[in-house]
Design a protein around this motif. Structure first.
Motif, PDB file in Angstrom:
ATOM      1  N   SER A   1      -2.802  -3.971   6.144  1.00 16.86           N
ATOM      2  CA  SER A   1      -2.713  -2.531   6.433  1.00 16.86           C
ATOM      3  C   SER A   1      -2.476  -1.698   5.185  1.00 16.86           C
ATOM      4  N   LEU A   2      -2.144  -2.348   4.074  1.00 16.59           N
ATOM      5  CA  LEU A   2      -1.882  -1.617   2.834  1.00 16.59           C
ATOM      6  C   LEU A   2      -3.141  -1.421   2.000  1.00 16.59           C
ATOM      7  N   ARG A   3      -4.281  -1.861   2.513  1.00 14.37           N
ATOM      8  CA  ARG A   3      -5.530  -1.692   1.775  1.00 14.37           C
ATOM      9  C   ARG A   3      -5.913  -0.217   1.698  1.00 14.37           C
ATOM     10  N   LYS A   4      -6.323   0.207   0.520  1.00  9.93           N
ATOM     11  CA  LYS A   4      -6.789   1.575   0.343  1.00  9.93           C
ATOM     12  C   LYS A   4      -8.246   1.693   0.792  1.00  9.93           C
ATOM     13  N   ALA A   5      -8.746   2.900   0.786  1.00  8.06           N
ATOM     14  CA  ALA A   5     -10.129   3.127   1.217  1.00  8.06           C
ATOM     15  C   ALA A   5     -11.126   2.388   0.332  1.00  8.06           C
ATOM     16  N   ASP A   6     -10.804   2.227  -0.957  1.00  5.04           N
ATOM     17  CA  ASP A   6     -11.731   1.542  -1.855  1.00  5.04           C
ATOM     18  C   ASP A   6     -11.578   0.024  -1.823  1.00  5.04           C
ATOM     19  N   GLY A   7     -10.719  -0.482  -0.935  1.00  2.14           N
ATOM     20  CA  GLY A   7     -10.555  -1.923  -0.798  1.00  2.14           C
ATOM     21  C   GLY A   7      -9.439  -2.508  -1.632  1.00  2.14           C
ATOM     22  N   SER A   8      -8.878  -1.750  -2.553  1.00  3.65           N
ATOM     23  CA  SER A   8      -7.798  -2.263  -3.395  1.00  3.65           C
ATOM     24  C   SER A   8      -6.476  -2.212  -2.640  1.00  3.65           C
ATOM     25  N   LEU A   9      -5.508  -3.002  -3.099  1.00  4.98           N
ATOM     26  CA  LEU A   9      -4.208  -3.083  -2.444  1.00  4.98           C
ATOM     27  C   LEU A   9      -3.273  -2.021  -3.007  1.00  4.98           C
ATOM     28  N   ASP A  10      -2.540  -1.374  -2.128  1.00  4.09           N
ATOM     29  CA  ASP A  10      -1.520  -0.418  -2.557  1.00  4.09           C
ATOM     30  C   ASP A  10      -0.354  -1.224  -3.120  1.00  4.09           C
ATOM     31  N   ALA A  11      -0.316  -1.388  -4.431  1.00  3.28           N
ATOM     32  CA  ALA A  11       0.676  -2.250  -5.080  1.00  3.28           C
ATOM     33  C   ALA A  11       2.099  -1.782  -4.813  1.00  3.28           C
ATOM     34  N   ASP A  12       2.319  -0.466  -4.861  1.00  4.22           N
ATOM     35  CA  ASP A  12       3.667   0.054  -4.625  1.00  4.22           C
ATOM     36  C   ASP A  12       4.111  -0.212  -3.185  1.00  4.22           C
ATOM     37  N   GLY A  13       3.192  -0.008  -2.245  1.00  7.66           N
ATOM     38  CA  GLY A  13       3.519  -0.266  -0.846  1.00  7.66           C
ATOM     39  C   GLY A  13       3.792  -1.742  -0.589  1.00  7.66           C
ATOM     40  N   TYR A  14       3.008  -2.593  -1.252  1.00  5.21           N
ATOM     41  CA  TYR A  14       3.175  -4.046  -1.127  1.00  5.21           C
ATOM     42  C   TYR A  14       4.550  -4.462  -1.638  1.00  5.21           C
TER      43      TYR A  14
END
Length: 633
Positions: free
Chosen positions: A124-137
């Motif tokens: 669920s932390l994936r951004k629209a461009d497919g990358s991971l939201d590192a801060d959220g992770y």
């Protein structure tokens, strides 16, 4: 949601064959620290597991389970069976760890990435461009007391260990013919009748003599012992005790009131706003988004020059069809109701202000804040008691560790008495007689803790009457105690237990008479079924529909040979007596649907894979020369 992270649900099936809770091998205990005088309780491939390893691991896991399940009965975790289960898990984890090392089983970066992507909370932390939201992770893991590096290392290790039995369990196959044959037998229904010969009905027929009772007494001396007992004193330090010792001054209460007025109001601030929206979803081409932004900026310039025209402009320019007709009015809303960018702008504005262009996932907004609704703030007098309770709770939580250290030091340094701890910390000294080494069924509080009882009945405590160490019971509670007087195990004389001997002897003989009567009837009815009398009405039973039948009766009914019907079986019911089972008919499973067949196939494969995994684990235990140095309780 975060439970899926902690449990690594992808590997649950692999671990289920042990029917235990998830592994906690990676607690982080430095075994060398506890080495030395601590006795060995198990050995795997020449590596020792010490008593200290066992105690600390069990304590860690018990504390974790208490924290996750506040309503759990602590006696379940402190029982000898639960403690031994902890040792078995440690041995299992050590076996898997050694096997993974010797088989060179590793987890690749790609496999780790696939597993992480399969965890919903992380996906669920994936951004629209497919990358991971590192801060959220990182924040997600921090909430569980973990770092990304530590979590990924633990997950990688778990995946490697999972391969040890996973590679065996994943090979389980079953053809439709095999599944149907096995599951048809397993789900088969049988019409049966039962005749019961209850021991209680034969008690009156038992003949008793003094010689019989004395012989029974001599043959069962262990049943007529008075277990070791002690009279003990103990003191408990808990959060309530610490809380009761906290005194607050009026200035602290006043300060807290001022700083938490909004929270004490018992409601949320609500704001009313209107907006003008220029649609521009994230998927829109960059050039079109820039054009939309320019249009929004032009609208902003227009309403900024004439704020009174905001509603009319919203009706003609806003692309939010839900609010445009109302002049952009969105009504009142609290925090959390709007997208973050919109909320941040709306809750940072003054009433009557118009925001600059705000970008969100929907496009570009111009916001006018039209009203602010604050919940009424209660008077200080009306919430003073609540403030005092809140402050005491907060300070007690912070102070408990400090007081616990004083408590532990006091009972250790002044080990001849608990009175110093009582006086220093305002504790209550409690005295209980007849305490035994094992928790009594009705035991509560510290006397239900096996760890505390073990400390009380240690050699030093019994021989020297010294205080035990402070024992952590979890949930911000500690206890220390001492033995005041001790009575070792005592053999009771025949005269002291005559009535109990008589009761037990008669119960035993009643079971014998019930079995003899049942076996005689079974022989008679097998020879001539027409003589069968006293059978209960016929019922249809199955493994998934036992109808309350005792397990022995159900097993006898479903395992009876049915070459010829009716089939007769006799079965002992333990101390309850004896039963005769008559099998009249064999009936197939009622559910023959396609969905049922699929479920049966899955169930059969799972049973086979579980059995193969368990068998392979037993093979690994032999290969690595597993030794348990303490008996199973």
């Amino acid at each position: 949601m975060l439970e899926s992270i902690r449990k690594h649900s992808k590997f649950v099936m692999i671990l289920l064959f042990l029917l235990i809770i998830p592994s906690f091998i990676f607690v982080g205990i430095d075994q060398s620290y506890f080495s030395g005088s601590s006795p060995t309780v198990a050995r795997v491939d020449g590596q020792d597991i010490t008593q200290n390893d066992w105690d600390n691991t069990h304590r860690y896991e018990s504390d974790r389970l208490r924290a996750e399940n506040p309503g759990m009965d602590s006696k379940l975790l402190d029982s000898p069976e639960a403690r031994y289960a902890s040792l078995e898990r440690m041995v299992r984890d050590r076996v898997f760890q050694i096997a993974a090392q010797k088989m060179h089983l590793v987890t690749s970066d790609a496999a780790l990435a696939r597993t992480l992507q399969g965890i919903p909370a992380i996906a669920s932390l994936r951004k629209a461009d497919g990358s991971l939201d590192a801060d959220g992770y990182r924040a997600l893991l921090a909430a569980q007391g973990m770092t990304p590096e530590g979590y990924e290392a633990s997950l990688r290790r778990d995946m490697s260990l999972g391969q040890v039995v996973g590679n065996v369990m994943n090979t389980a196959l079953a053809t439709p013919v095999v599944v149907n044959a096995a599951m048809d037998a397993f789900l088969q229904r049988r019409e049966i009748q039962v005749a019961q010969f209850m021991a209680k009905d034969f008690v009156g027929q038992v003949k008793v003599s003094d010689e019989d009772l004395k012989a029974y007494y001599q043959a069962h001396l262990a049943k007529f012992q008075q277990s070791e007992q002690a009279k003990v004193e103990y003191v408990v330090l808990d959060l309530k005790t610490v809380r009761d010792g906290i005194e607050l001054n009026e200035s602290d209460l006043q300060t807290y009131y001022k700083e938490n007025a909004a929270r004490l109001a018992g409601g949320q601030e609500e704001r009313r706003a209107s907006h003008i929206l220029v649609n521009a979803p994230k998927s829109m081409p960059a050039a079109e988004r820039e054009a939309a932004k320019a249009k929004a900026q032009a609208i902003y310039d227009k309403v900024k020059a004439n704020p009174a025209s905001f509603a009319e402009v919203a009706k003609t320019e806003s692309q939010d069809t839900g609010s445009a007709a109302q002049g952009g009015d969105l009504g009142f809303f609290a925090r959390g109701a709007m997208v973050p960018e919109f909320e941040q702008a709306a809750f940072s504005m003054e009433k009557g202000a118009i925001s600059a262009v705000v970008e969100s996932e929907f496009g570009f907004h111009i916001i006018e804040l039209t009203d602010v609704k604050q919940p009424p703030v209660p008077s200080f007098a009306s919430v003073r008691e609540k403030i005092a309770n809140d402050l005491k709770d907060q300070q007690a939580q912070r102070k408990f560790a400090e007081v616990a250290e004083v408590f532990a030091n006091t009972v250790y340094e002044q080990a001849e008495s608990l009175q110093p701890a009582v006086e220093k910390l305002g504790l209550k000294l409690q005295t209980v007689d007849g305490v035994t080494r094992e928790p009594r069924p009705d035991a509560q509080g510290p006397l239900a803790s096996q760890a505390f009882l073990d400390a009380l009945f240690s050699a030093d405590s019994i021989d020297n009457k010294r205080n035990t160490d402070a024992i952590d019971l979890g949930a911000n509670q500690m206890v220390a105690g001492r033995v005041v007087s001790y009575q070792p195990t005592k053999q009771l004389s025949f005269d002291e237990v005559t009535e109990r001997v008589k009761t037990l002897y008669m119960d035993q003989q009643a079971v014998v008479l019930a079995r003899e009567a049942g076996e005689a009837k079974l022989k008679e009815w097998r020879a001539d079924p027409a003589k069968a009398q006293g059978l209960l009405p016929a019922v249809v039973v199955a493994r998934d529909n036992p109808l309350g039948m005792p397990r022995q009766v159900l097993d006898a009914a479903l395992q009876a040979k049915t070459d010829a019907l009716p089939a007769w079986e006799g079965v002992g019911l333990g101390d309850a007596g004896y039963a005769i089972v008559k099998v009249n008919k064999i009936l197939p499973s009622t559910d023959r649907s396609a969905d049922s067949a699929r479920q049966a196939s899955l169930q059969y494969v799972q049973l086979i894979s579980t059995a193969e995994g368990a068998a392979y684990y037993e093979l690994l235990k032999k290969k690595f020369k597993v030794q348990f140095k303490v008996p199973r309780p």
